[in-house]
Design a protein around this motif. Sequence first.
Motif, short mmCIF file in Angstrom:
data_model
loop_
_atom_site.label_atom_id
_atom_site.label_comp_id
_atom_site.label_asym_id
_atom_site.label_seq_id
_atom_site.Cartn_x
_atom_site.Cartn_y
_atom_site.Cartn_z
N TRP A 1 0.82 -1.20 0.00
CA TRP A 1 0.00 0.00 0.00
C TRP A 1 0.85 1.26 0.00
O TRP A 1 1.78 1.39 0.79
CB TRP A 1 -0.95 0.02 1.19
CG TRP A 1 -1.99 -1.05 1.12
CD1 TRP A 1 -2.05 -2.16 1.89
CD2 TRP A 1 -3.11 -1.11 0.23
NE1 TRP A 1 -3.14 -2.92 1.53
CE2 TRP A 1 -3.80 -2.29 0.51
CE3 TRP A 1 -3.58 -0.28 -0.78
CZ2 TRP A 1 -4.95 -2.67 -0.18
CZ3 TRP A 1 -4.72 -0.65 -1.47
CH2 TRP A 1 -5.40 -1.83 -1.16
N ARG A 2 0.52 2.15 -0.88
CA ARG A 2 1.24 3.42 -0.99
C ARG A 2 0.78 4.42 0.08
O ARG A 2 1.58 5.14 0.66
CB ARG A 2 1.02 4.00 -2.38
CG ARG A 2 1.77 5.26 -2.63
CD ARG A 2 1.63 5.70 -4.06
NE ARG A 2 2.52 6.81 -4.32
CZ ARG A 2 2.93 7.18 -5.50
NH1 ARG A 2 2.52 6.51 -6.56
NH2 ARG A 2 3.72 8.20 -5.65
N TYR A 3 -0.52 4.48 0.31
CA TYR A 3 -1.08 5.39 1.31
C TYR A 3 -1.79 4.57 2.37
O TYR A 3 -2.66 3.75 2.04
CB TYR A 3 -2.08 6.37 0.67
CG TYR A 3 -1.49 7.20 -0.43
CD1 TYR A 3 -0.72 8.32 -0.13
CD2 TYR A 3 -1.68 6.88 -1.77
CE1 TYR A 3 -0.16 9.10 -1.13
CE2 TYR A 3 -1.13 7.66 -2.78
CZ TYR A 3 -0.37 8.76 -2.46
OH TYR A 3 0.18 9.52 -3.45
N VAL A 4 -1.42 4.78 3.61
CA VAL A 4 -2.02 4.08 4.75
C VAL A 4 -2.47 5.15 5.74
O VAL A 4 -1.64 5.89 6.29
CB VAL A 4 -1.01 3.12 5.42
CG1 VAL A 4 -1.63 2.45 6.64
CG2 VAL A 4 -0.51 2.09 4.41
N ILE A 5 -3.77 5.26 5.93
CA ILE A 5 -4.33 6.30 6.81
C ILE A 5 -5.18 5.61 7.87
O ILE A 5 -6.11 4.88 7.54
CB ILE A 5 -5.17 7.30 6.01
CG1 ILE A 5 -4.32 7.96 4.91
CG2 ILE A 5 -5.78 8.34 6.94
CD1 ILE A 5 -5.14 8.78 3.92
N HIS A 6 -4.85 5.87 9.12
CA HIS A 6 -5.64 5.37 10.24
C HIS A 6 -6.28 6.56 10.94
O HIS A 6 -5.62 7.58 11.14
CB HIS A 6 -4.75 4.62 11.25
CG HIS A 6 -4.05 3.43 10.65
ND1 HIS A 6 -4.71 2.27 10.30
CD2 HIS A 6 -2.75 3.24 10.33
CE1 HIS A 6 -3.84 1.42 9.80
NE2 HIS A 6 -2.65 1.98 9.79
N SER A 7 -7.53 6.42 11.32
CA SER A 7 -8.20 7.52 12.02
C SER A 7 -7.54 7.72 13.38
O SER A 7 -7.05 6.78 13.99
CB SER A 7 -9.69 7.23 12.20
OG SER A 7 -9.87 6.10 13.01
N ASP A 8 -7.50 8.95 13.83
CA ASP A 8 -6.88 9.25 15.11
C ASP A 8 -7.89 9.69 16.15
O ASP A 8 -7.55 10.08 17.25
CB ASP A 8 -5.78 10.30 14.97
CG ASP A 8 -6.28 11.60 14.34
OD1 ASP A 8 -7.47 11.66 13.99
OD2 ASP A 8 -5.49 12.53 14.22
N GLU A 9 -9.17 9.64 15.78
CA GLU A 9 -10.21 9.94 16.74
C GLU A 9 -11.44 9.12 16.41
O GLU A 9 -11.53 8.53 15.35
CB GLU A 9 -10.53 11.44 16.75
CG GLU A 9 -10.95 12.00 15.42
CD GLU A 9 -11.17 13.50 15.47
OE1 GLU A 9 -10.38 14.21 14.85
OE2 GLU A 9 -12.13 13.95 16.11
N HIS A 10 -12.37 9.04 17.33
CA HIS A 10 -13.58 8.25 17.12
C HIS A 10 -14.57 9.09 16.31
O HIS A 10 -14.80 10.25 16.65
CB HIS A 10 -14.23 7.88 18.44
CG HIS A 10 -13.32 7.12 19.33
ND1 HIS A 10 -13.67 6.72 20.57
CD2 HIS A 10 -12.05 6.68 19.18
CE1 HIS A 10 -12.69 6.07 21.15
NE2 HIS A 10 -11.69 6.06 20.31
N PHE A 11 -15.11 8.53 15.27
CA PHE A 11 -16.10 9.22 14.45
C PHE A 11 -17.42 8.49 14.61
O PHE A 11 -17.46 7.28 14.71
CB PHE A 11 -15.69 9.24 12.98
CG PHE A 11 -14.48 10.09 12.72
CD1 PHE A 11 -13.23 9.52 12.69
CD2 PHE A 11 -14.59 11.45 12.54
CE1 PHE A 11 -12.11 10.29 12.44
CE2 PHE A 11 -13.49 12.22 12.29
CZ PHE A 11 -12.24 11.64 12.26
N THR A 12 -18.50 9.22 14.61
CA THR A 12 -19.83 8.61 14.66
C THR A 12 -20.65 9.19 13.52
O THR A 12 -20.33 10.23 12.96
CB THR A 12 -20.54 8.92 15.99
OG1 THR A 12 -20.60 10.35 16.16
CG2 THR A 12 -19.80 8.30 17.16
N ALA A 13 -21.70 8.46 13.18
CA ALA A 13 -22.58 8.93 12.12
C ALA A 13 -23.28 10.21 12.55
O ALA A 13 -23.55 10.41 13.72
CB ALA A 13 -23.61 7.85 11.79
N SER A 14 -23.55 11.07 11.59
CA SER A 14 -24.23 12.35 11.86
C SER A 14 -25.65 12.10 12.32
O SER A 14 -26.32 11.24 11.87
CB SER A 14 -24.27 13.21 10.60
OG SER A 14 -22.99 13.37 10.08
#
Length: 160
Positions: A147-160
């Motif tokens: 994989w060229r780009y690896v992005i991990h979220s750094d905070e918890h996201f919830t649905a709007s």
Amino acid sequence: MKPTKELIGMLFQEIDEHLDSIVSDKQTLVYYNEIMGDTSFLLAGVLESLLKENTAEWDHAKWMDDSLLTHVEIENDLLRISGIMIWGRGGTTEQWVAPFSFETALPGNQHLPRRFSFLFSDWDQPELSYGDFNKKRHYWEGSQRNWRYVIHSDEHFTAS
């Protein structure tokens, strides 16, 4: 363009609304786009926003169009979506494709926070023009990804 956090919320909401379709549709589909609502282009929007925010290497003149969802699976309280991302370069209508993978915990799982991983593009197998992809639909199948780009979220996201 909407802020990244808002796009991620919209993506989670769309995924959550279509979980029953994923679970109940036991047949193998070529593309899961039709049972996943707006998930395909929301994935493209989230990826574009994340790349522009987190990767100096990503050319800001590039734009994401949509994605083809080739694999959708739920396993061990995780949702994995993978497929082909469709993108273009500024000043042209020519489109290119590259593989992606997105993984997140299912909603309501108290043991796993609502984080995600987004993987995009392969160092070893370059992107293809959309025209070439139409002739070589199986170009990336069966190969291991570097994989060229690896992005991990750094905070918890919830649905709007």
